[in-house]
Design an enzyme around this catalytic site. Structure first.
Site, PDB file in Angstrom:
ATOM      1  CD  GLN A  30      37.042  65.394  47.666  1.00 34.70           C
ATOM      2  OE1 GLN A  30      37.575  66.486  47.843  1.00 34.70           O
ATOM      3  NE2 GLN A  30      37.015  64.803  46.474  1.00 34.70           N
TER       4      GLN A  30
ATOM      5  CG  HIS B  66      38.567  70.077  45.424  1.00 30.20           C
ATOM      6  ND1 HIS B  66      38.713  70.616  44.159  1.00 30.20           N
ATOM      7  CD2 HIS B  66      38.529  68.723  45.254  1.00 30.20           C
ATOM      8  CE1 HIS B  66      38.758  69.625  43.266  1.00 30.20           C
ATOM      9  NE2 HIS B  66      38.650  68.474  43.921  1.00 30.20           N
TER      10      HIS B  66
ATOM     11  CD  GLU C  97      50.661  72.114  39.532  1.00 30.64           C
ATOM     12  OE1 GLU C  97      50.178  72.464  38.438  1.00 30.64           O
ATOM     13  OE2 GLU C  97      50.921  72.925  40.463  1.00 30.64           O
TER      14      GLU C  97
ATOM     15  CE1 TYR D  81      53.964  77.550  43.832  1.00 34.24           C
ATOM     16  CE2 TYR D  81      52.529  78.983  45.107  1.00 34.24           C
ATOM     17  CZ  TYR D  81      53.776  78.436  44.871  1.00 34.24           C
ATOM     18  OH  TYR D  81      54.833  78.781  45.683  1.00 34.24           O
TER      19      TYR D  81
ATOM     20  CE1 TYR E 257      39.082  64.076  38.333  1.00 35.36           C
ATOM     21  CE2 TYR E 257      37.807  66.053  38.855  1.00 35.36           C
ATOM     22  CZ  TYR E 257      38.850  65.190  39.132  1.00 35.36           C
ATOM     23  OH  TYR E 257      39.676  65.447  40.202  1.00 35.36           O
TER      24      TYR E 257
END
Length: 374
Positions: A89, A152, A245, A255, A266
């Site tokens: 990613q 991420h 979110e 958070y 997953y």
């Protein structure tokens, strides 16, 4: 530890110039609109920014910074992009202008970087844009420690009205890192434009917390924008299976990831049986199942007065654009747009021309403008 300076906010943008190809017309509950194609042929574009001369810059995840001039995608990339690792990613991620770009031609890039044996991480570099090249390129932030996954990285950035730079770093696919405040992963860092901790950061007096931290417990923020009235930074982040979110980024808040979540692993396994707990900030809004949100912007233009103040969020997995009508911090209405387009929406930007601009995440990525249908 990271260590500080200050800056005054202020930038003005002129109207953009584009030569667009008209596309199909779409309807929403409040307005009819069409998508005009500004550019295509981009390789997984990730972020878009508007320059004062009316042109645009687009990052491609593989590591190229491209300019759109007078509605034409320039074939020669901007040179001088820092060394990066485009895998998983990761790659070249966000681009954002210095608040005083018109005076100093300075911009910031976020990207993933690899060192053999040590793994990958998220970096931010500062550079000057000089024609079609970057100069004075300097890495000003590096999230440590590095990780072994290709997931991420987060990378979204935003400036507040005081000129502080907010940088999101994902949990790197290692969820417990988001609660470890001596570890830069899984939170939002607030910096000066030199990369030092911004004055007044909430943990500056706590030696156990890295002093650039502004928030923690964030899984993987993929959208950040400034509220046009309050000046607060809003964000959204990916959940696992469920639990995407929307949050307001407030000093010192936790958070919750992974101690609380509306999602599951997953594999189908439970991550947490809690969706709220003391000391954790609840989301303003969440999605279950996940839409994989990416990019977000408040509509502040005049082209669609019906949308004034609405929040727009792109969706990768669900291939749509979500419009949220707000009353203060409450979502009063949610509408799905562009469901028939069949393209992953990577970035959403409010243009200085009053149009909403979109990037699509594909090997033949496009830049779209949303304009009134007539």
């Amino acid at each position: 530890m990271h260590t500080c300076k200050h800056l005054i906010f202020g930038i003005s943008l002129v109207l953009v110039s584009v030569t667009a190809i008209a596309e199909q017309t779409f309807s929403s509950d409040k307005a009819d609109f069409r998508l005009d194609t500004v550019a295509e042929g981009l390789d997984h574009p990730w972020s878009l920014v508007f320059l004062p001369d009316g042109s645009q810059l687009v990052t491609e995840r593989e590591g190229r910074l491209r300019r759109i001039q007078d509605g034409e995608l320039q074939q020669e990339p901007v040179s001088g992009v820092p060394e990066l690792e485009a895998s998983g990613q990761g790659g070249l991620l966000d681009v954002i202008l210095h608040p005083q770009f018109e005076d100093n031609q300075t911009l910031f890039l976020s990207y993933s970087h690899k060192v053999s044996r040590e793994g990958m991480t998220t970096r931010v570099a500062r550079a000057k844009l000089d024609g079609n090249q970057l100069s004075d390129v300097e890495m000003i932030f590096e999230a440590l420690p590095r990780g072994t996954t290709g997931r991420h990285f987060a990378g979204r950035m935003e400036f507040d009205r005081d000129g502080n730079l907010y940088v999101a770093v994902g949990d790197r696919g290692e969820m417990d890192r988001a609660q470890a405040t001596d570890d830069d992963a899984g939170g939002v860092h607030r910096l000066t434009t030199d990369g030092e901790p911004a004055p007044g950061n909430p943990f500056s007096d706590d030696s156990s917390v890295n002093d650039t931290f502004f928030t923690y417990g964030n899984r993987n923020i993929q959208g950040m924008t400034i509220h046009p009235e309050t000046g607060e930074i809003w964000s959204h982040e990916h959940g696992p299976r469920g639990g995407d979110e929307i949050n307001i980024i407030r000093a010192g808040n936790n958070y919750g990831w992974p101690d609380v979540t509306y999602g599951i692993d997953y594999s189908g396994a439970t991550i947490s049986d809690k969706t709220t707990m003391e000391g954790v900030t609840d989301p303003l809004h969440y999605w279950d199942p996940s839409i994989a949100p990416s990019g977000m912007a408040f509509y502040t233009g005049d082209e669609f007065p019906e949308w004034q103040g609405d929040l727009f969020v792109g969706a990768l997995k669900m291939q749509k654009l979500v419009r949220l009508s707000l009353e203060n911090e409450d979502v009063r209405e949610e509408e799905d747009l562009l469901e028939g387009l069949g393209e992953r929406i990577r970035d959403v930007r409010m243009g200085p021309d009053g149009a909403m601009w979109l990037l699509t995440d594909q090997s033949n990525g496009k830049v779209y403008r949303m304009v009134p249908a007539e």
